[in-house]
Design a protein around this motif. Structure first.
Motif, short mmCIF file in Angstrom:
data_model
loop_
_atom_site.label_atom_id
_atom_site.label_comp_id
_atom_site.label_asym_id
_atom_site.label_seq_id
_atom_site.Cartn_x
_atom_site.Cartn_y
_atom_site.Cartn_z
N VAL A 50 43.70 -66.10 -58.99
CA VAL A 50 42.37 -66.59 -59.35
C VAL A 50 41.47 -65.38 -59.58
N LEU A 51 40.99 -65.21 -60.82
CA LEU A 51 40.09 -64.12 -61.17
C LEU A 51 38.66 -64.60 -61.04
N SER A 91 41.12 -61.59 -46.99
CA SER A 91 40.57 -61.76 -48.33
C SER A 91 39.06 -61.89 -48.25
N MET A 92 38.36 -60.83 -48.68
CA MET A 92 36.90 -60.90 -48.71
C MET A 92 36.41 -61.82 -49.82
N ALA A 93 37.19 -61.93 -50.91
CA ALA A 93 36.78 -62.83 -51.99
C ALA A 93 36.76 -64.28 -51.52
N HIS A 101 52.07 -69.00 -53.31
CA HIS A 101 51.15 -67.91 -52.97
C HIS A 101 49.98 -67.95 -53.95
N ILE A 102 48.76 -68.02 -53.40
CA ILE A 102 47.54 -67.95 -54.20
C ILE A 102 46.83 -66.64 -53.85
N ALA A 103 46.61 -65.81 -54.85
CA ALA A 103 45.85 -64.57 -54.67
C ALA A 103 44.51 -64.74 -55.36
N ILE A 104 43.46 -64.24 -54.74
CA ILE A 104 42.12 -64.32 -55.33
C ILE A 104 41.51 -62.93 -55.34
N MET A 105 40.95 -62.54 -56.47
CA MET A 105 40.37 -61.20 -56.58
C MET A 105 39.16 -61.20 -57.51
N GLY A 106 38.22 -60.33 -57.22
CA GLY A 106 37.10 -60.11 -58.12
C GLY A 106 37.60 -59.44 -59.39
#
Length: 481
Positions: free
Chosen positions: A297-298, A118-120, A240-245
């Motif tokens: 997470v946006l 995850s680069m974010a 599960h937590i996903a984070i993205m731009g």
């Protein structure tokens, strides 16, 4: 297993770090070989140039379409995921994103998080933030795991440990992994890493991942990977937590297919990655695996600044393939760590000013020869050289000037003396009489010019001498032609 403390370096020290990198022949040789290998791999995947250009046109159209509708698509994605039982969080800053993730972890008593790539999360320095609060984040991507052991940041957005040799990795594993003997055998090193990480997926309280693309029409998160750690991180832990731009969203699921093809072929020279994970919500009744909770997470973190400017908005088309870095002569000589930012190379030079402000990143836009290679290979046709010139202009703009969309740190490199010099130069070239007088003076004062060129020209690879012609050879030997 122990990990080294992460060493942070400010991006404004770019000049000092780049000089150190240029003085390191081992680093330059390693990067030159790696870049040549990646260029050849990409070239092998695009044998038909007509097909490549058509695919690039399609990829550009998909990204521009999504950006034109970005606010509505983000709301649609939120609605779809919420309806599927997921939780969507909006974060304007890294501090907000970190606080959201920490709050989720604290509410569940989590002490250990296993992460897919995850680069974010690198962008918001999540590992460091949570470590200070007693929560361990373990990287499960092999490249990220290696740089975590070394206490370093990734030097490439696709291949984080590209700057490490097998000897470096062998020494790291022998030092930090109990029972690991030193070896330079790549297969053995990979197996050692996999065995060490395998139990982490079961023991983790939370799994965290990035997101390559998100489809608004179906509420689907699309993750690509080669090692399987992403799939394990997103399915084995209960949360599960996903984070993205916020720019990663596209309008339709079918729009991701050409982007995925461009991404994998441009990044690693693969027709497709080993795993494509499509996630559309938490575990449903009757399903045997998957997380019981899914959080997205946006992250904004300056992206709306780029979005507000019609020209700079093209920055957000990026699909994070790294092709621009692989073909950049500057990145190939100084590596990723010299930039001091999460995103190095050409894409980092145009993205980082929005994330961190021009006051600390203004030098990055000048770390380019403007050869155009980055724009030529960008799979979604981001005009990177044009944006570099624009950012140079903004860095040198009068900070008090009124503009429609001011950038954070505008005028960071502004100099009244430099503006006077350019004003003189413009006046001299605009008036023939003044120009002739300047030329007369310059030819007589040329002895004051430096004997050698510095900067980029002092470090470029010298051209090979042209082969002598037969006529030249005969003349040298005094023979008739």
């Amino acid at each position: 297993m122990t990990t080294s403390p992460l060493q942070f370096v400010p991006p404004q020290d770019f000049h000092a770090r780049s000089r150190a990198a240029l003085a390191d022949p081992h680093l330059r040789q390693s990067f030159r070989g790696a870049m040549t290998f990646l260029q050849d791999k990409r070239r092998s995947q695009f044998g038909d140039d007509d097909e490549l250009q058509q695919l690039r046109d399609l990829g550009e159209a998909v990204r521009k379409n999504a950006l034109a509708k970005l606010p509505a698509l983000l709301e649609q994605l939120d609605d779809k995921l919420t309806a599927a039982g997921a939780h969507v969080h909006w974060a304007a800053t890294p501090e907000e994103a970190n606080a959201i993730i920490h709050r989720i972890a604290t509410a569940r008593g989590a002490r250990r998080i296993v992460k897919g790539k995850s680069m974010a999360s690198e962008e918001i320095e999540l590992n460091h933030y949570l470590a200070e609060r007693g929560i361990e984040c373990l990287e499960s991507d092999m490249g990220e795991y290696i740089v975590q052991l070394a206490g370093e940041k990734p030097s490439h957005i696709v291949m984080p440990a590209i700057h490490k040799t097998r000897a470096d990795i062998g020494a790291l594993f022998a030092e930090h992994i109990p029972g690991a003997a030193y070896t330079e055998d790549v297969d053995q090193l990979i197996q050692t890493g996999r065995l060490t990480l395998r139990s982490a997926f079961v023991d983790a309280d939370i799994g965290l991942s990035g997101v390559n693309f998100a489809a608004a029409d179906t509420g689907t998160l699309w993750l690509v990977e080669n090692e399987g750690n992403g799939r394990l991180s997103t399915t084995v832990p209960d949360v599960h937590i996903a984070i993205m731009g916020i720019e990663k969203v596209v309008e339709k699921l079918e729009h991701i297919v050409p982007l995925a093809s461009l991404l994998t072929r441009s990044a690693t020279g693969q027709a497709i990655t080993t795993y494509c994970n499509l996630i559309s919500g938490p575990r449903r009744a009757g399903e045997l695996d998957g997380p019981r909770e899914l959080h997205l997470v946006l992250l904004d973190n300056g992206r709306t600044q780029a979005y507000a400017d019609e020209e700079l908005r093209a920055t957000l088309q990026c699909i994070r393939c790294g092709a621009c870095m692989n073909h950049c002569p500057v990145y190939g000589r100084i590596g990723g760590h010299a930039y001091g930012t999460t995103y190095p190379g050409p894409i980092g030079a145009i993205l980082s000013p929005h994330l961190l402000g021009l006051e600390s990143t203004a030098d990055l836009a000048t770390a380019s020869s403007l050869c155009g290679a980055c724009g030529d290979v960008c799979p979604v046709r981001i005009p990177i050289p044009q944006l570099l010139v624009r950012l140079r202009t903004e860095a040198n703009r009068n900070p008090d000037a009124e503009v429609e969309h001011p950038l954070r740190g505008q005028g960071a490199k502004y100099s009244r003396g430099e503006r006077l010099v350019w004003r003189f130069w413009r006046g001299a070239f605009a008036r023939p009489g003044v120009y002739r007088m300047f030329r007369w003076a310059a030819t007589r004062l040329r002895a004051l010019a430096p004997n050698e060129q510095l900067g980029w020209t002092a470090h470029r690879t010298p051209l090979k001498p042209a082969p002598r012609s037969l006529a030249d050879l005969l003349r040298e030997r005094g023979q008739p032609e």
